[in-house]
Design a protein around this motif. Structure first.
Motif, PDB file in Angstrom:
ATOM      1  N   CYS A 105       0.811  -1.218   0.000  1.00  0.00           N
ATOM      2  CA  CYS A 105       0.000   0.000   0.000  1.00  0.00           C
ATOM      3  C   CYS A 105       0.843   1.267   0.000  1.00  0.00           C
ATOM      4  O   CYS A 105       0.317   2.372  -0.206  1.00  0.00           O
ATOM      5  N   LYS A 106       2.148   1.141   0.201  1.00  0.00           N
ATOM      6  CA  LYS A 106       3.044   2.301   0.211  1.00  0.00           C
ATOM      7  C   LYS A 106       3.940   2.372  -1.033  1.00  0.00           C
ATOM      8  O   LYS A 106       4.900   3.149  -1.081  1.00  0.00           O
ATOM      9  N   GLU A 107       3.612   1.591  -2.043  1.00  0.00           N
ATOM     10  CA  GLU A 107       4.457   1.584  -3.239  1.00  0.00           C
ATOM     11  C   GLU A 107       4.509   2.941  -3.927  1.00  0.00           C
ATOM     12  O   GLU A 107       5.524   3.330  -4.501  1.00  0.00           O
ATOM     13  N   VAL A 108       3.414   3.667  -3.882  1.00  0.00           N
ATOM     14  CA  VAL A 108       3.354   4.997  -4.511  1.00  0.00           C
ATOM     15  C   VAL A 108       2.853   5.994  -3.479  1.00  0.00           C
ATOM     16  O   VAL A 108       1.848   5.743  -2.808  1.00  0.00           O
ATOM     17  N   LYS A 109       3.564   7.131  -3.355  1.00  0.00           N
ATOM     18  CA  LYS A 109       3.129   8.211  -2.472  1.00  0.00           C
ATOM     19  C   LYS A 109       2.831   9.434  -3.328  1.00  0.00           C
ATOM     20  O   LYS A 109       3.726   9.971  -3.996  1.00  0.00           O
ATOM     21  N   LEU A 110       1.580   9.845  -3.314  1.00  0.00           N
ATOM     22  CA  LEU A 110       1.192  10.984  -4.141  1.00  0.00           C
ATOM     23  C   LEU A 110       1.723  12.290  -3.567  1.00  0.00           C
ATOM     24  O   LEU A 110       1.733  12.483  -2.347  1.00  0.00           O
ATOM     25  N   LYS A 111       2.145  13.182  -4.447  1.00  0.00           N
ATOM     26  CA  LYS A 111       2.709  14.456  -4.009  1.00  0.00           C
ATOM     27  C   LYS A 111       1.628  15.457  -3.616  1.00  0.00           C
ATOM     28  O   LYS A 111       1.881  16.392  -2.863  1.00  0.00           O
ATOM     29  N   ASN A 277     -24.210  20.281   9.539  1.00  0.00           N
ATOM     30  CA  ASN A 277     -23.107  20.333  10.515  1.00  0.00           C
ATOM     31  C   ASN A 277     -22.505  18.949  10.702  1.00  0.00           C
ATOM     32  O   ASN A 277     -22.482  18.400  11.798  1.00  0.00           O
ATOM     33  N   SER A 278     -22.024  18.430   9.612  1.00  0.00           N
ATOM     34  CA  SER A 278     -21.533  17.048   9.573  1.00  0.00           C
ATOM     35  C   SER A 278     -20.046  16.981   9.888  1.00  0.00           C
ATOM     36  O   SER A 278     -19.259  17.841   9.449  1.00  0.00           O
ATOM     37  N   PRO A 279     -19.613  15.964  10.626  1.00  0.00           N
ATOM     38  CA  PRO A 279     -18.173  15.717  10.751  1.00  0.00           C
ATOM     39  C   PRO A 279     -17.561  15.492   9.368  1.00  0.00           C
ATOM     40  O   PRO A 279     -18.224  14.986   8.457  1.00  0.00           O
ATOM     41  N   PHE A 280     -16.307  15.859   9.231  1.00  0.00           N
ATOM     42  CA  PHE A 280     -15.615  15.634   7.957  1.00  0.00           C
ATOM     43  C   PHE A 280     -14.151  15.343   8.226  1.00  0.00           C
ATOM     44  O   PHE A 280     -13.652  15.515   9.350  1.00  0.00           O
ATOM     45  N   ILE A 281     -13.467  14.870   7.188  1.00  0.00           N
ATOM     46  CA  ILE A 281     -12.066  14.466   7.304  1.00  0.00           C
ATOM     47  C   ILE A 281     -11.235  15.262   6.312  1.00  0.00           C
ATOM     48  O   ILE A 281     -11.566  15.337   5.127  1.00  0.00           O
ATOM     49  N   LYS A 282     -10.159  15.857   6.800  1.00  0.00           N
ATOM     50  CA  LYS A 282      -9.189  16.528   5.931  1.00  0.00           C
ATOM     51  C   LYS A 282      -8.114  15.510   5.556  1.00  0.00           C
ATOM     52  O   LYS A 282      -7.457  14.929   6.424  1.00  0.00           O
ATOM     53  N   ILE A 283      -7.922  15.286   4.269  1.00  0.00           N
ATOM     54  CA  ILE A 283      -6.954  14.302   3.790  1.00  0.00           C
ATOM     55  C   ILE A 283      -5.608  14.995   3.552  1.00  0.00           C
ATOM     56  O   ILE A 283      -5.529  15.989   2.831  1.00  0.00           O
ATOM     57  N   HIS A 284      -4.561  14.446   4.160  1.00  0.00           N
ATOM     58  CA  HIS A 284      -3.223  15.029   4.041  1.00  0.00           C
ATOM     59  C   HIS A 284      -2.274  14.195   3.190  1.00  0.00           C
ATOM     60  O   HIS A 284      -1.309  14.736   2.619  1.00  0.00           O
ATOM     61  N   GLN A 285      -2.507  12.886   3.122  1.00  0.00           N
ATOM     62  CA  GLN A 285      -1.559  12.005   2.444  1.00  0.00           C
ATOM     63  C   GLN A 285      -2.314  10.852   1.789  1.00  0.00           C
ATOM     64  O   GLN A 285      -3.268  10.311   2.365  1.00  0.00           O
ATOM     65  N   ILE A 286      -1.882  10.476   0.594  1.00  0.00           N
ATOM     66  CA  ILE A 286      -2.441   9.315  -0.098  1.00  0.00           C
ATOM     67  C   ILE A 286      -1.291   8.436  -0.571  1.00  0.00           C
ATOM     68  O   ILE A 286      -0.330   8.921  -1.185  1.00  0.00           O
ATOM     69  N   THR A 287      -1.393   7.156  -0.263  1.00  0.00           N
ATOM     70  CA  THR A 287      -0.453   6.165  -0.803  1.00  0.00           C
ATOM     71  C   THR A 287      -1.270   5.068  -1.468  1.00  0.00           C
ATOM     72  O   THR A 287      -2.443   4.866  -1.144  1.00  0.00           O
ATOM     73  N   HIS A 288      -0.645   4.352  -2.398  1.00  0.00           N
ATOM     74  CA  HIS A 288      -1.387   3.267  -3.037  1.00  0.00           C
ATOM     75  C   HIS A 288      -0.432   2.272  -3.676  1.00  0.00           C
ATOM     76  O   HIS A 288       0.778   2.524  -3.831  1.00  0.00           O
ATOM     77  N   ARG A 289      -0.978   1.133  -4.041  1.00  0.00           N
ATOM     78  CA  ARG A 289      -0.223   0.134  -4.777  1.00  0.00           C
ATOM     79  C   ARG A 289       0.000   0.619  -6.201  1.00  0.00           C
ATOM     80  O   ARG A 289      -0.712   1.499  -6.710  1.00  0.00           O
ATOM     81  N   ARG A 290       0.989   0.035  -6.863  1.00  0.00           N
ATOM     82  CA  ARG A 290       1.170   0.331  -8.286  1.00  0.00           C
ATOM     83  C   ARG A 290      -0.059  -0.178  -9.056  1.00  0.00           C
ATOM     84  O   ARG A 290      -0.561  -1.264  -8.785  1.00  0.00           O
TER      85      ARG A 290
END
Length: 472
Positions: A105-111, A277-290
């Motif tokens: 799951c860490k093969e690719v780290k998006l910039k 007034n919904s909870p939400f998530i701020k995404i800081h990092q994405i990694t994925h398989r090739r």
């Protein structure tokens, strides 16, 4: 099976998965294809050419009982599947943490984070959806900051902005427990990870309502028969599944909310309301398989994949809840797919005392993660998975004034469309005691009529002679 890719290969080998290689439109076409495919009892699907994206979309890998059983390595019947779940609860297997270098799951780290671009070919599943819904068949991962209890659940995640998703978090769900815990410690944010493209065991547990304080990773390991491999996230100490196709990492603000989230076409077949007034998530990092797969599923009126996965898993979880409660005589449980895999439950018992059925009803109602508002209790001679037999029991063993229990102003899920908007989360409970009313017959100095069918001894002889009758 170690990952989604192995499961896809197994389904292909059985002829239970098809690739759609023509270009499809994510704004309207994919959802309609999935709806028709589930209506027809069709195979799992891989959409290989989605307009505007390179990443393929996988839908329906757990969309049938045979595919569910295939993942578990057991027969395609409910007793064998239930034994797998019983074993997983009796002998859970702890997850094993591995080095980041060993984690696909860490093969690719998006910039940069852009949820409107690859690897997120998220369709507008229903015409009236507020936007693309990233979270339909995935795992949202959080942790209790004091005990370390890890929760992985499937929660509604509408894409709100290129780096933000909503997170429907009703107060009775385990993620809400964690939010309250982080808030009680004075924290301003809660770390969150979202895993997409899971092995079938994690998909199973994420939608099944596993009891509080129990790690879904451990039960998934029990179902698999081997530890789930996990790795530390990039931006927090959360542990994420190493074999997931995609990992999103971020944080949920504790005291900041998104003005509106939804509507979305929900599991019960109707549009879920706007959540303000919904909870939400701020995404800081994405990694994925090739060359990752994106995995999602079509929600709506049953039948569909999540109905199968939730119906089976929640039946087994509810059985475990009743077992742990100490209630005697429980034989089988079915959280029905037609009842939106959560609103209706049927329980069979070996009745041993007056009021036994009502005790079972109360325990089912009390398991608030599943919000079962309608409970039917039958004798052990009734197959709870056979709606014909359940209906027969209700028709021949029930008197409404004697055997129907209604509890007013109780609890239900916030998405239950039977309740008006101003009262969402509140519901009447209905219980039907469809067991043989033998105690009432005793008071009447009579006995319940005997069965008309031939005894099993005679039926056994007939079955042995079946071919002699020229019927095979």
């Amino acid at each position: 099976m170690e990952n989604l890719r192995e499961f896809i290969t197994s389904l292909e080998g059985k002829g239970w998965l098809r690739h759609i290689d023509v270009e499809v439109d994510p704004s309207w076409e994919i959802g309609a294809i999935c709806r028709e495919n589930f209506n027809r009892g069709g195979p799992a699907l891989v959409f290989s050419k989605i307009n505007g994206f390179k990443t393929p979309l996988v839908v329906g890998v757990l969309g049938s009982v045979p595919s569910y059983a295939l993942a578990l390595g057991c027969g395609s019947n409910f007793p064998e599947i239930a034994k797998k779940w019983e074993s997983a609860f009796a002998r859970p297997i702890k997850a094993v943490e591995v080095n980041a270098k060993e984690a696909p799951c860490k093969e690719v780290k998006l910039k940069e984070v852009n949820l409107y671009a690859d690897p997120f070919p998220v369709p507008r599943w229903h015409p009236l959806d507020a936007g693309p819904e990233l979270g339909t068949f995935h795992g949202v991962i959080t942790k209790d900051p004091e005990t370390g209890w890890i929760n992985m659940g499937t929660y509604r995640n509408q894409i709100l902005d290129k780096d933000k998703v909503g997170c429907l978090s009703p107060p009775y769900k385990h993620i809400a427990y964690h939010i309250r815990k982080w808030a009680s410690l004075g924290k301003k944010t809660m770390p969150v990870a979202i895993a997409v493209g899971l092995d079938p065991y994690l998909n199973m547990v994420a939608v099944s309502g596993v009891p509080a304080e129990v790690d879904e990773y451990d039960i998934a390991g029990g179902l698999k028969g081997a530890p789930i491999k996990v790795v530390k996230a990039e931006t927090s100490d959360l542990l994420v599944p190493t074999n997931a196709e995609i990992i999103l990492e971020g944080e949920m603000p504790i005291d900041e909310f998104w003005p509106e989230e939804g509507p979305f076409g929900e599991f019960h077949g109707y549009m879920g309301e706007i959540q303000r007034n919904s909870p939400f998530i701020k995404i800081h990092q994405i990694t994925h398989r090739r060359s990752p797969y994106f995995q999602g599923t079509y929600e709506g009126r049953p039948p569909h994949e999540s109905g199968i996965a939730r119906g089976i898993g929640r039946s087994c979880v509810l059985y475990e809840h009743l077992r742990r409660s100490g209630c005697p005589g429980v034989k089988d449980v079915c959280v029905t797919v037609g009842g939106a895999a959560g609103l209706h439950a049927v329980v069979s018992i070996k009745k041993s005392f007056p009021g036994h059925a009502r005790c079972v009803m109360a325990l089912v109602w009390g398991y608030n993660v599943l919000f079962c508002k309608h409970v039917v209790v039958v004798d052990e001679d009734i197959d709870v998975w056979n709606p014909f037999m359940v209906e027969w029991a209700i028709a021949t063993r029930v008197q409404a004034s004697r055997d129907v229990t209604i509890v007013e102003n109780a609890h239900t899920g916030v998405l239950d469309p039977s309740q008006v908007s101003s009262k969402r989360g509140w519901s009447d409970w209905l219980g039907i005691d469809a067991t043989i009313p033998d105690e009432h017959y005793k008071r009447d100095n009579s006995t319940f009529p005997p069965f008309a069918d031939p005894p099993e001894e005679i039926m056994g002889k007939v079955r042995q002679n079946w071919s002699k009758y020229g019927l095979e």
